[in-house]
Design an enzyme around this catalytic site. Sequence first.
Site, PDB file in Angstrom:
ATOM      1  N   GLU A  38       1.538  -0.411  -5.006  1.00 35.72           N
ATOM      2  CA  GLU A  38       0.629   0.666  -5.404  1.00 35.72           C
ATOM      3  C   GLU A  38       1.441   1.951  -5.500  1.00 35.72           C
ATOM      4  O   GLU A  38       1.542   2.714  -4.543  1.00 35.72           O
ATOM      5  CB  GLU A  38      -0.493   0.831  -4.358  1.00 35.72           C
ATOM      6  CG  GLU A  38      -1.482   1.920  -4.742  1.00 35.72           C
ATOM      7  CD  GLU A  38      -2.181   2.576  -3.545  1.00 35.72           C
ATOM      8  OE1 GLU A  38      -3.233   3.187  -3.759  1.00 35.72           O
ATOM      9  OE2 GLU A  38      -1.666   2.499  -2.404  1.00 35.72           O
ATOM     10  N   ASP A  87     -10.253   2.423  -4.174  1.00 45.26           N
ATOM     11  CA  ASP A  87     -10.077   3.886  -4.129  1.00 45.26           C
ATOM     12  C   ASP A  87     -10.687   4.556  -5.357  1.00 45.26           C
ATOM     13  O   ASP A  87     -11.422   5.535  -5.242  1.00 45.26           O
ATOM     14  CB  ASP A  87      -8.578   4.251  -4.119  1.00 45.26           C
ATOM     15  CG  ASP A  87      -7.891   3.913  -2.812  1.00 45.26           C
ATOM     16  OD1 ASP A  87      -8.511   4.099  -1.749  1.00 45.26           O
ATOM     17  OD2 ASP A  87      -6.732   3.463  -2.862  1.00 45.26           O
ATOM     18  N   ASP A  93       0.840  -1.203   0.000  1.00 45.72           N
ATOM     19  CA  ASP A  93       0.000   0.000   0.000  1.00 45.72           C
ATOM     20  C   ASP A  93       0.879   1.258   0.000  1.00 45.72           C
ATOM     21  O   ASP A  93       1.965   1.269   0.581  1.00 45.72           O
ATOM     22  CB  ASP A  93      -0.865  -0.020   1.268  1.00 45.72           C
ATOM     23  CG  ASP A  93      -1.743   1.214   1.402  1.00 45.72           C
ATOM     24  OD1 ASP A  93      -2.653   1.380   0.568  1.00 45.72           O
ATOM     25  OD2 ASP A  93      -1.510   2.017   2.336  1.00 45.72           O
TER      26      ASP A  93
END
Length: 412
Positions: A217, A299, A192
């Site tokens: 990410e 997201d 992340d």
Amino acid sequence: MGNMSNGYEDNNQQTDIGATMRSGREILFQAFNWESHKHDWWRNLERKVPDIAKSGFTSMWLPPATNSFAPEGYLPQNLYSLNSAYGSEHLLKILLQKMKQYKVRAMADIVINHRIGTTQGHGGMYNRYDGIPMAWGEHAVTSCTGGLGNKSTGDNFNGVPNIDHSQQFVRKDLIGWMQWLRNVGFQDFRFDFARGYSPKYVKEYIEDAKPLFSVGEYWDSCNYSGSALDYNQDSHRQRIINWIDGTGQLSAAFDFTTKGILQEAVKGQFWRLHDPKGKPPGVMGWWPSRAVTFLDNHDTGSTQAHWPFPSNHIMEGYTYILTHPGIPSVFYDHFYDWGNSIHDQIVKLMDIRRNQDIHSRSPVTILEAQPNLYSAMIGEKVCMKIGDGSWCPSGKEWTLATCGHGYAVWQK
């Protein structure tokens, strides 16, 4: 890996962190959205494992399974507690057992850029971690976010204590935790907010915890002129490539460049799907074996909808990523919440990918990239088109494999 007996391959796969990446035959499933914590999630997924396996997914990215200040899991505090808003440790272990039985790998969401403190320390900030495992002091928190550690090696995630990965004790503790997650039953890792700390640390974490597959990410903004997306996104994809290189090439990365371009292309600008050198314009066009392609995630889509793919064009999007090189990923919402027809159309595209042995490094020849039409040949045996322009491959050897609104795929 050829015709080796399964036993050998399994043992080899457990120790060879590069094998999955080299084979290039992954299809990932993002198994949650932003609201999943409200819905007894581990039990819900456990019921769906047989369908997920039968559809051909190799790995399920699960939401962060550790104790978190926010129910979605992205503000972790006690990393060693597996009781979360998604369900209890007991229910998680039942899910992981079921996945093992059906040979679908579990991908852990590794949230280590920031961590919520338990007690106030230096400067009255919550930058200490007393009373829980990994009981760090203020030196574990970067000086830019209220700690006594060094300056961050990446971008700040604002408003919460950011972890200082340059501290050896911090890395040692995090590696111990990641090894523990591997023993719990997570084979793959998703990093992340990978912009927040140097990719050299990701390299160290992968080398020491040995996930079978990793994806980072690394998300920053595409290149825009005002509100219009630029045609050339080379600098955007180069930043993602630099991050992958920084991990010692051990991690893949989400192909945000392809997402940004594809979601403009499907609105009648398919000329975008062809870079100045005639290649696919995303990370997929430069380093397909490290590019995890996707349309939406928790997201960009879901209820957050920060940067959503146009909903009436998702099948054109999936036709593109599931027939092309790279490592495609399918989003939970599209697969399970948008109706049986979409689910079955996606499965059909996955079947063609597997049966025609399209993999992350398959060659692609772009045949048309007009405003209302994109067509390409992938490998020797698959042709596809998306858009409302009419097109079909020439030659009697091609047969229609599947088609739907705005897309068609042929095979030999």
